[in-house]
Design an enzyme around this catalytic site. Structure first.
Site, PDB file in Angstrom:
ATOM      1  N   ASP A   1      37.698  43.540  38.169  1.00 49.93           N
ATOM      2  CA  ASP A   1      36.315  43.314  38.589  1.00 49.93           C
ATOM      3  C   ASP A   1      36.118  43.596  40.074  1.00 49.93           C
ATOM      4  OD1 ASP A   1      37.961  41.170  39.200  1.00 49.93           O
ATOM      5  OD2 ASP A   1      36.532  39.620  38.603  1.00 49.93           O
TER       6      ASP A   1
ATOM      7  N   SER B   1      32.887  37.627  41.544  1.00 44.54           N
ATOM      8  CA  SER B   1      33.270  37.835  40.142  1.00 44.54           C
ATOM      9  C   SER B   1      32.087  37.734  39.194  1.00 44.54           C
ATOM     10  CB  SER B   1      34.353  36.825  39.730  1.00 44.54           C
ATOM     11  OG  SER B   1      35.559  37.095  40.401  1.00 44.54           O
TER      12      SER B   1
END
Length: 494
Positions: A348, A130
């Site tokens: 993401d 992330s």
């Protein structure tokens, strides 16, 4: 309705749904009937495409309004956007989106605004984390997994589009259901060689030369060693209860939990915490009240999809997806009323390789997910280290409404860590629902991209995640290179 596990849908049932019989051969004397059947099916397909439908186990979902092609959008009152709302569903890959739609039993708000897909690899891996993904989405550069807003070579700070927006007069804000110093919000507001330096990141966020006007989420534990006091000294109005949102003014720092916010599946356990929708709605109201002539940039992150997928908790993950859908309804209504707002929605990365269907069966039983009332995280906290088999049995019966086997009890009993016990619990529910997982981490799957508003035509097709901030910067005229130059002496580690 879901079917009995012992009586999965037959091929005859599939034929009957389209008015055909599996006993009728499609050659010879039956050729005219075959052509008639093909014609009827073709008409049904064409009509379905024209009105925009989604089909789920015999249920047809009519779109609430006709879809339009985002790559050839209608004309807006302003050809150039004033505001930018960037929505990131953490880990919200294509299958997670499908699961949310199936559980909602209706189209998702974003369904009519599909633009393309996004590649997610980081600088050092086909599979991103992330932090690297946030850096790509915020700064337009590829960096190594674990890095937040820094270049992979010299580890110096890379300016983000949010910092550039702030420096050029826009109002800015970040909202997350995780802790505000977590990877995604940090990628837009801080620079750290390692995402795990969360107190370091929190201190950067409130002392930045380009501070966000709105910071809402969890993570109060990271504001230590005077960071919270420093934020207040610098003008932030600090709140820690949902009821305080109504009367707060900018700039605002809202930390509603020591760590991440409570999941939506069990939100009644933390009534003082706002939902993603409540934080988003109030933030947009505050930004509108401020009436900045330049406009605003708001980042909205739904983080619980990812964390629950890591735990193989499909029931909690889809509830997070439903809350994101409610939030998107508010955002899209705002954008349609204010045609000067560009909205982008993506993920993401994908998490867990989740599948709908598993173990050589073409079935899915959503009732098992609907019945679960606590996250595997909460159940895992109750059971970690316990050798009380009846406690394990009763906990799953109470919160997941299932009768687990002796082998499943043993697997839970022998799970030594919080992540392993969450997965052990999650897999007991998932196996009954026929949900599958390939990993407890991320995958390299491309993620979907949706959008609305002036400038949306620049984001169509299959693109790199770094293309998003690069094109946003061009549309708004934000100079990230100037930010990078201004941060050249910034220390990027504690």
């Amino acid at each position: 309705k879901s079917q009995d596990p012992q009586n999965s849908m037959s091929y005859r049932g599939e034929y009957e749904r389209v008015g055909m019989s599996e006993d009728v051969p499609l050659t010879g004397d039956h050729q005219p009937k075959r052509l008639q059947q093909i014609f009827v099916c073709a008409v049904l397909v064409i009509v379905s495409v024209l009105i925009g439908v989604g089909i789920d186990r015999g249920i047809i979902f009519l779109m609430e309004e006709p879809q339009y092609t985002v790559c050839s959008p209608p004309s807006f009152s302003s050809p150039t956007p004033k505001n930018f709302i960037f929505v990131v569903g953490d880990g919200n890959g294509p299958t997670a989106i499908t699961l949310t739609r199936l559980m909602k039993k209706a189209p998702l708000v974003v369904d009519g605004y599909f633009a393309g897909t996004v590649r997610t690899a980081s600088d050092d891996s086909y599979i991103t984390d992330s932090a690297a993904a946030a850096t790509a989405l915020a700064c337009g550069i590829k960096t190594y997994n674990g890095a937040v807003g820094v270049f992979p070579g010299n580890l110096s700070a890379s300016g983000s589009i949010m910092e550039a927006a702030k420096s050029q007069g826009w109002s800015t804000g970040i909202i997350t259901t995780a802790f505000v110093s977590d990877a995604t919000p940090a990628g837009f507001t801080a620079h750290s060689q390692d995402r795990s330096y969360q107190s370091f990141i929190a201190a950067q966020q409130v002392t930045s030369p380009y501070p966000a006007d709105i910071i809402l989420g969890g993570g109060r534990n990271d504001f230590i060693n005077g960071t919270l006091e420093l934020a207040i000294e610098r003008g932030y109005n600090f709140i820690d209860h949902a009821t305080q949102l109504a009367n707060v003014s900018l700039p605002v720092l809202g930390l509603f939990a020591p760590e991440r916010l409570t999941y939506d599946i069990e939100k009644e356990l933390a009534p003082h915490q706002p939902t993603l929708l409540e934080m988003t709605k109030r933030s947009i109201e505050l930004l509108e009240e401020q009436n900045n002539p330049n406009g605003f940039f708001l980042l909205v992150e739904a983080s619980g999809i990812d964390t629950n997928e890591h735990s193989w908790d499909a029931a909690a993950a889809y509830r997070e997806g439903l809350m994101l859908d409610k939030t998107m309804e508010y955002i899209m209504n705002f954008a349609k009323k204010n045609e000067d707002t560009l909205v982008l929605v993506t993920a993401d990365h994908e998490t867990s390789g989740i599948s709908i269907g598993r173990d050589y069966s073409k079935v899915f039983y959503p009732e098992f997910l609907e019945a679960q009332t606590r996250s595997t995280s909460t159940m895992g906290e109750l059971l970690l280290g316990s050798k009380d088999r009846e406690l394990i049995r009763n906990t799953l019966k109470t919160y997941a409404k299932i009768d687990i086997t002796e082998d499943e009890i043993t697997k839970i009993e022998q799970s030594p860590t919080k992540w392993e016990i969450r997965i052990a619990i999650g897999s007991t529910v998932a196996s009954r629902a026929r949900i599958g997982f390939t990993t407890a981490d991320h995958t390299g799957v491309d993620v979907n991209l949706y959008g609305y508003g002036p400038g949306m035509q620049n984001f169509c097709g299959n693109i790199e995640n770094t293309d998003i901030p690069s094109r946003v910067a061009q549309i708004f005229g934000w100079n990230t290179f100037a930010i990078t130059e201004s941060l050249v002496d910034l220390v990027t580690k504690p």
